[in-house]
Write a protein that holds these residues in place. Structure first.
Motif, PDB file in Angstrom:
ATOM      1  N   SER A  99      57.846   7.992   7.317  1.00 38.84           N
ATOM      2  CA  SER A  99      57.083   8.058   6.080  1.00 38.84           C
ATOM      3  C   SER A  99      58.019   7.923   4.893  1.00 38.84           C
ATOM      4  N   HIS A 100      57.410   7.679   3.758  1.00 42.98           N
ATOM      5  CA  HIS A 100      58.172   7.444   2.545  1.00 42.98           C
ATOM      6  C   HIS A 100      57.304   7.874   1.385  1.00 42.98           C
ATOM      7  N   HIS A 101      57.901   8.646   0.456  1.00 42.93           N
ATOM      8  CA  HIS A 101      57.137   9.085  -0.703  1.00 42.93           C
ATOM      9  C   HIS A 101      57.927   8.777  -1.953  1.00 42.93           C
ATOM     10  N   SER A 108      42.432   3.790  -3.332  1.00 43.78           N
ATOM     11  CA  SER A 108      43.870   4.004  -3.514  1.00 43.78           C
ATOM     12  C   SER A 108      44.608   4.192  -2.195  1.00 43.78           C
ATOM     13  N   GLU A 109      43.891   4.397  -1.104  1.00 47.20           N
ATOM     14  CA  GLU A 109      44.535   4.589   0.194  1.00 47.20           C
ATOM     15  C   GLU A 109      44.099   3.478   1.145  1.00 47.20           C
ATOM     16  N   LEU A 110      45.078   2.844   1.789  1.00 49.66           N
ATOM     17  CA  LEU A 110      44.821   1.762   2.728  1.00 49.66           C
ATOM     18  C   LEU A 110      45.308   2.175   4.098  1.00 49.66           C
ATOM     19  N   ASP A 141      52.805   4.654  -3.832  1.00 47.05           N
ATOM     20  CA  ASP A 141      53.289   6.026  -3.942  1.00 47.05           C
ATOM     21  C   ASP A 141      53.937   6.487  -2.646  1.00 47.05           C
ATOM     22  N   SER A 142      53.320   6.144  -1.540  1.00 49.10           N
ATOM     23  CA  SER A 142      53.865   6.537  -0.245  1.00 49.10           C
ATOM     24  C   SER A 142      53.331   5.609   0.831  1.00 49.10           C
ATOM     25  N   MET A 143      54.059   5.558   1.943  1.00 51.31           N
ATOM     26  CA  MET A 143      53.577   4.803   3.104  1.00 51.31           C
ATOM     27  C   MET A 143      54.097   5.487   4.351  1.00 51.31           C
ATOM     28  N   MET A 150      49.118   3.347   3.626  1.00 51.35           N
ATOM     29  CA  MET A 150      49.767   3.103   2.333  1.00 51.35           C
ATOM     30  C   MET A 150      48.922   3.769   1.248  1.00 51.35           C
ATOM     31  N   VAL A 151      49.581   4.544   0.384  1.00 51.12           N
ATOM     32  CA  VAL A 151      48.892   5.195  -0.724  1.00 51.12           C
ATOM     33  C   VAL A 151      49.387   4.582  -2.026  1.00 51.12           C
ATOM     34  N   LEU A 152      48.458   4.081  -2.815  1.00 48.37           N
ATOM     35  CA  LEU A 152      48.796   3.430  -4.079  1.00 48.37           C
ATOM     36  C   LEU A 152      48.695   4.416  -5.232  1.00 48.37           C
ATOM     37  N   SER A 153      49.479   4.180  -6.262  1.00 50.82           N
ATOM     38  CA  SER A 153      49.416   5.044  -7.443  1.00 50.82           C
ATOM     39  C   SER A 153      48.107   4.852  -8.198  1.00 50.82           C
ATOM     40  N   GLU A 154      47.460   3.711  -7.974  1.00 53.72           N
ATOM     41  CA  GLU A 154      46.159   3.424  -8.568  1.00 53.72           C
ATOM     42  C   GLU A 154      45.528   2.311  -7.744  1.00 53.72           C
ATOM     43  N   PRO A 155      44.204   2.182  -7.763  1.00 51.19           N
ATOM     44  CA  PRO A 155      43.578   1.069  -7.023  1.00 51.19           C
ATOM     45  C   PRO A 155      44.170  -0.267  -7.473  1.00 51.19           C
ATOM     46  N   PHE A 156      44.513  -1.103  -6.511  1.00 52.76           N
ATOM     47  CA  PHE A 156      45.195  -2.356  -6.846  1.00 52.76           C
ATOM     48  C   PHE A 156      44.816  -3.404  -5.804  1.00 52.76           C
TER      49      PHE A 156
END
Length: 544
Positions: A3-5, A129-131, A174-176, A186-192
């Motif tokens: 993981s990575h944040h 925001s989360e994939l 933000d993190s994966m 994968m978590v995004l800092s905002e929907p993208f």
């Protein structure tokens, strides 16, 4: 579990691609967004014809029911493959071979929709925001190792840490986490929404974790239907069918050998002599003859690149919308396209890919009207016209021809465009970087997803923004479009944005779409062009 944040959220400005990276790549002749960097497929041409683009496009045939296995295709390419690191190599010529060797989690289909490739499926959270990706099982890399979520993590981590060409997109992560062997989050800092589309490009393709540790990849190990065999710089590139490809039915071909033949006439002559099965980069001036030759299968595919007339909105006279409208009304875009591309192009109305859902269904090019041009000249305070420099990259013959036609048309209302032919490097330094220009032409490599066309050149925070035209309402629309994953939510926003570009006469007067022109023998069958028109896929092609 890997993981990575991220330590802190990124600002908007940090989401932009590196301008330094762009300039470094472009100066080296590498195409990122300006088709002027394409280095070859866009071609010379003067002349006339009709050609309304997509409507005249060679019919796409994806029926492979008659496909046969085995054989080799001899391909004459217009631009040599220079390097093969998918995360750093942005040349179109390299992408066209990497498309067959490495693969991403997603890819675009013929309906301009994303479909799973190495991801069998994916889910998004309610707030987008989360994939979560379900990684395809039973997939092998060309070195025999099995694809897992750890390889996805390592590939994306490499792109971010080593500042690959898609690092700007990773800045919104933000993190994966590789949750298990076949689940990646994968978590995004905002929907993208553009993230999923970017994953479909070679810049976010997946390589094995052990190769992702390398600073440079010279021989990519992918999961694609073909594996790299050899390359002689500026001479030859060879890839062979991968026996353990995860789709047991593909590929049909045993081998694809690309001969690097940059000279247009030499490439065409070699093909006509029967030494090649397939060529791309057919010069537009030869298109009509090839279309009429019963022994040749001539293919036209849209889009490739979008050519525009750029105006400096920070300087007189084009800081005045009426001056921009006067020039716009003076131009007959159809005549410009016909002269520049021998009628092989399509007049452009918006940055959206032709025939895509996000193309405005009703928008038409502003018609030539000298009376209205004169009215706007008077409104701008130039009743007798004005004189400006018109800087054109000299090596792109279609743009030189287009500029000459525009110069003649504008002169009819007293607008004197003094053409100055400049080198591509001078265009990059003077026009793009220093913004020391009044009027110019260039083109963008056509990318199928709308964010590439609407944000990068037109949004004031865009990576390739340089005309100085800023519009808060336009920016808000394009920013909002990035938040939605469903096309029915996004498309109307792009339609509104396209109307603003035209009604408020942005710093880009769109001219024409340039297609990819190809020729092949009747023995080479199957659809070779990818749906977005930017790369080649040989997996569904065969030799009879």
């Amino acid at each position: 579990m890997t993981s990575h944040h991220r330590r802190e959220a990124t600002s908007d400005s940090e989401t932009e691609p590196s301008r330094r990276l762009f300039m470094k790549a472009a100066a080296a002749g590498v195409p990122i967004a300006f088709a002027g960097c394409l280095g070859g497929d866009d071609d010379d041409g003067n002349g006339t014809d009709n050609g309304n683009g997509v409507g005249d496009e060679t019919e796409v045939d994806t029926d492979d029911s008659d496909a046969t296995y085995g054989g080799e295709v001899l391909w004459g390419g217009s631009v040599p493959v220079q390097s093969l690191d998918p995360h750093f190599e942005s040349a179109a010529a390299s992408a066209r071979v990497l498309e067959n060797i490495t693969q991403g989690l997603t890819r675009v289909n013929w309906e301009y929709e994303l479909e799973g490739l190495l991801a069998e499926s994916w889910e998004t959270s309610e707030d987008n925001s989360e994939l979560t990706f379900n990684i395809r099982e039973g997939v092998q890399f060309h070195d025999g190792t099995e694809l897992t979520a750890e390889d996805v993590y390592a590939s994306f981590n490499r792109i971010e840490e080593q500042q690959g060409l898609a690092a700007d997109y990773m800045a919104l992560v933000d993190s994966m986490e590789a949750v298990d062997d076949h689940t990646f989050e994968m978590v995004l800092s905002e929907p993208f929404a553009p993230m999923l589309s970017r994953m479909a490009t070679s810049h976010m393709h997946i390589i094995p974790a052990h190769q992702a540790d390398e600073n440079e990849v010279d021989e990519p190990i992918g999961t694609g239907p073909f594996e790299f065999e050899s390359m002689e710089l500026d001479s030859e590139f060879v890839m062979v069918g991968f026996d353990d490809y995860w789709d047991d039915d593909l590929p049909y071909l045993d081998k694809v050998t690309k001969s690097e033949i940059s000279d247009d006439d030499n490439r065409l002559n070699t093909f006509n002599a029967g030494e090649l099965d397939f060529i791309n980069g057919v010069p537009p001036r030869h298109a009509e003859d090839l279309e009429d030759d019963p022994d040749i299968d001539f293919i036209r595919r849209f889009p490739q690149s979008l050519t525009y007339l750029g105006l400096n909105c920070n300087e007189e006279p084009f800081d005045d919308i009426d001056a921009r409208l006067a020039l716009d009304y003076a131009i007959d875009k159809q005549e410009v396209m016909e002269a520049a591309l021998y009628g092989q192009g399509q007049v452009a109305t918006s940055p959206a890919a032709p025939d895509s859902e996000w193309e405005h269904p009703d928008l038409e090019p502003r018609p030539q009207d000298y009376d209205l041009a004169q009215e706007h000249l008077e409104a701008a305070g130039y009743p007798d016209g004005f004189e400006v420099t018109f800087q054109i990259p000299e090596q792109y013959n279609d743009q030189v021809t287009a500029a000459q036609v525009i110069e003649s048309q504008a002169a009819q209302v007293g607008i004197d465009l003094n053409i100055q032919l400049i080198t591509w490097s001078n265009w990059l330094s003077d026009v793009y970087t220093d913004r020391d220009f009044e009027a110019t032409t260039s083109s963008y490599l056509a990318l199928w997803f709308p964010d590439a066309g609407f944000h990068r050149p037109f949004h004031s925070d865009g990576a390739f923004f340089f005309t100085g035209w800023e519009d808060e309402e336009y920016n808000d629309l394009v920013d909002e479009a990035r938040q939605y994953y469903e096309m029915e939510d996004r498309a109307p926003l792009y339609h509104d944005a396209a109307e603003i570009l035209q009604e408020r006469r942005s710093g880009h007067i769109l001219l024409y779409w340039m297609p990819t022109l190809m020729a092949r023998t009747h023995e080479f069958q199957g659809e070779v062009m990818s749906p977005d028109g930017s790369t080649f896929r040989f997996e569904n092609t065969w030799m009879e």
